[in-house]
Motif scaffolding. Structure first.
Motif, short mmCIF file in Angstrom:
data_model
loop_
_atom_site.label_atom_id
_atom_site.label_comp_id
_atom_site.label_asym_id
_atom_site.label_seq_id
_atom_site.Cartn_x
_atom_site.Cartn_y
_atom_site.Cartn_z
N GLN B 127 0.68 -1.02 -0.09
CA GLN B 127 0.08 0.01 0.15
C GLN B 127 1.01 1.33 -0.22
O GLN B 127 0.31 2.20 -0.58
CB GLN B 127 -0.97 -0.07 1.31
N GLU B 129 3.93 1.36 -1.50
CA GLU B 129 4.41 1.56 -3.00
C GLU B 129 3.32 2.13 -3.66
O GLU B 129 3.54 2.87 -4.47
CB GLU B 129 4.64 0.12 -3.24
N ALA B 130 2.01 1.79 -3.50
CA ALA B 130 0.89 2.10 -4.30
C ALA B 130 0.64 3.87 -3.92
O ALA B 130 0.66 4.48 -4.90
CB ALA B 130 -0.45 1.55 -4.03
N ALA B 131 0.89 3.99 -2.77
CA ALA B 131 0.87 5.65 -2.57
C ALA B 131 2.01 6.22 -3.33
O ALA B 131 1.90 7.42 -3.78
CB ALA B 131 0.77 5.70 -0.86
N TYR B 132 3.16 5.67 -3.10
CA TYR B 132 4.34 6.57 -3.87
C TYR B 132 3.87 6.61 -5.34
O TYR B 132 4.25 7.44 -6.17
CB TYR B 132 5.49 5.58 -3.65
N ALA B 133 3.41 5.36 -5.87
CA ALA B 133 3.27 5.37 -7.18
C ALA B 133 2.24 6.32 -7.90
O ALA B 133 2.22 6.88 -9.02
CB ALA B 133 2.71 3.68 -7.65
N ILE B 134 1.46 6.68 -6.99
CA ILE B 134 0.26 7.59 -7.29
C ILE B 134 0.94 9.03 -7.20
O ILE B 134 0.39 10.05 -7.39
CB ILE B 134 -1.05 7.55 -6.90
N GLY B 135 2.16 9.15 -6.55
CA GLY B 135 2.75 10.52 -6.46
C GLY B 135 2.76 11.11 -5.20
O GLY B 135 2.91 12.09 -4.90
N MET B 136 2.50 10.25 -4.12
CA MET B 136 2.37 10.86 -2.75
C MET B 136 3.77 11.10 -2.20
O MET B 136 4.81 10.06 -2.62
CB MET B 136 1.46 9.94 -1.76
N THR B 137 4.00 11.77 -1.32
CA THR B 137 5.35 12.07 -0.62
C THR B 137 5.35 10.89 0.39
O THR B 137 4.19 10.56 0.89
CB THR B 137 5.42 13.50 0.00
#
Lengths: 250, 260
Positions: B127, B129-137
């Protein structure tokens, strides 16, 4: 256009990618094939920096990240230009299907909530989940979760969507619905790079096939070339092992 | 010896003890709040694998989980002023209650830090990684994705800790604090009805624990509403492993902290 130049990646002493060069044109659907351990997933994860390459360059149009000395801000921009669909879906478990899709729009793209909601509903309808907006991931089947994952990736209008074995974790009877959605968005001209074991799907949807083995690209070309008259012996052996006789023509 | 058993004293003492619930609860609330602060500070270096600070936080957690709370109370109340006297700081005039709250705060902080580590590790890495993948810091991924789920997972830990702390506050009477147990010591001095006091005292503690338990259960249901029954049970049982208060054992869930 996406350009990878001399991407290399090692885990400790294990060299997983040995200088990969790859060019993907806008609107192309690229299927990356290869035996497990060939580095195809690692390559995909390097493209949006979930894995940090040791060296090389990643360019999307005229934006370039130099992997030897990456700037934190550049990584952030790169991630916004790419989107990822994961093998294990990786949905946010405490958020509904709608909230999962909205999250990136509201938090990253800073869209107003009602606009983000409208766009998210449209996308969920597109993947056939217009009636599951308020379901939590734990209430959805694997195929439905993966379709939410695809809608979440589409929401950010990325330059490229990276699919990491999107159907490998699914029950066989659910594979079809996910592939149908991917096929549908491929037709819309979105650039996609797909790591997959679904050979007939790759043959059918991709217009650029890459065969990897032991950290290098062994062979690439259009699906006809790769599937029907592979030049390299290693490609031939791989295809012979995993393609059923009936669909495999030399 | 005590006087002959007389049940009316149980009721009488029960009523007399009620006003002192607030002192006990004050100690619990104060020390849990402090403990959340200490615990969070101690958990961060271990989650982020910061050298030196990480070792210090491990020593802190081991010490406060590995020594009796009674000894910690004595060390802080009798020991600390003596040490500070050497550098001419006089803290012996500070209220006892303050020492008590700090001692319990440090004690519960050790458990909170382990709980936070366990709960954060229980939110799967995918999860993030998914957050990073959508561009979150990193901060957005932690505050929007990891923290809300970790909080829900850690409710049973927190509930356990609050109830344990409530029971531990009974030891504060040794420093002369007039909380529930302290008061109960004074009640039968004239009447000699000791057993009745202890029955009343046990009833008061049980009543508060019972209410707290129910409240936490409701909070848990609310925060874990996104999980179906089976998943919920397995996630909670993962956390229950860390609830053992006796062993200051090293946690090694997969690769330890998720290293966000």
């Amino acid at each position: 256009m996406i350009k990878l130049r001399q991407i290399s990646k090692s885990f400790g002493r294990n060299e997983v990618l040995k200088g990969i060069d790859l060019t993907v044109e806008k609107g192309e659907v690229v299927a990356i094939l290869g035996p497990s351990g060939s580095g195809k997933t690692t390559l995909l994860r390097c493209i949006n920096y979930l894995e940090k390459p040791n060296d090389g360059e990643i360019s999307i149009d005229d934006f370039t990240v130099h992997c030897r000395k990456p700037v934190k801000k550049d990584i952030h921009i790169l991630r916004q230009k790419t989107a990822m669909v994961f093998q294990q879906y990786n949905l946010f478990r405490h958020k509904t299907a709608l909230e999962n899709v909205m999250e990136g729009l509201v938090i990253v793209k800073k869209l107003p909530k009602d606009e983000a909601r409208k766009k998210s509903i449209e996308l969920l309808e597109k993947v056939g989940l217009g009636n599951k907006l308020d379901s939590y991931p734990s209430q959805l089947s694997g195929g439905q979760q993966q379709r939410v994952g695809i809608a979440r990736a589409l929401a950010l209008n990325p330059e490229v969507i990276l699919f990491d074995e999107p159907t490998s974790a699914l029950d066989p009877e659910l594979v079809g619905e996910v592939l149908a959605v991917i096929r549908k968005i491929a037709k819309e001209g979105i650039t996609m790079i797909i790591v997959t074991h679904e050979m007939s799907f790759a043959q059918d949807v991709a217009n650029h096939v890459v065969f990897m083995d032991e950290g290098v690209i062994v062979e690439e070309g259009n699906p006809r070339e790769i599937f029907q008259s592979p030049k390299e012996e290693r490609t031939r052996q791989f295809l012979a092992r995993i393609t059923p006789e009936s669909t495999y023509v030399i | 010896m005590g006087a002959q058993f007389d049940i009316t004293y149980v009721f009488e003492y029960f009523i007399k003890l009620l006003p002192f619930i607030k002192i006990s609860l004050l100690i619990v609330a104060g020390s849990i709040l402090l403990g959340l602060g200490f615990g969070f500070l101690a958990a961060l270096p271990r989650l982020y694998k910061i050298p030196v600070l990480k070792q210090l936080s491990q020593i802190y957690a081991s010490f406060f989980r590995g020594t009796p709370i009674l000894i910690q109370l004595f060390l802080l109340y009798y020991g600390l002023p003596e040490i500070l006297k050497l550098v001419s700081i006089d803290i012996s005039k500070l209220p006892v209650l303050l020492f008590v709250i700090i001692a319990y705060g440090l004690h519960s902080g050790a458990y909170v830090s382990e709980g936070i580590r366990a709960a954060v590790s229980a939110v799967d890495r995918g999860q993030v990684e998914a957050a990073y993948a959508i561009g979150m810091t990193g901060f957005q991924a932690f505050s929007r994705i990891v923290f809300p789920q970790a909080l829900a997972i850690s409710i049973p830990i927190l509930a356990n800790l609050v109830i344990a702390t409530l029971k531990d506050t009974s030891l504060a009477f040794t420093l002369g604090v007039m909380e529930l147990t302290g008061k109960s010591q004074t009640l039968p001095t004239m009447s000699r009805h000791f057993i009745e006091t202890y029955i009343a005292l046990a009833a008061v503690y049980f009543m508060i624990s019972f209410i707290l338990e129910k409240l936490f259960h409701l909070a848990e249901l609310r925060l874990l509403r996104h999980e179906t029954g089976v998943v919920k049970a397995s996630r909670i049982s993962l956390v229950r492993k860390w609830l053992n208060r006796e062993l200051p054992a090293e946690i090694a869930l997969n690769k330890g902290g998720s290293g966000i």
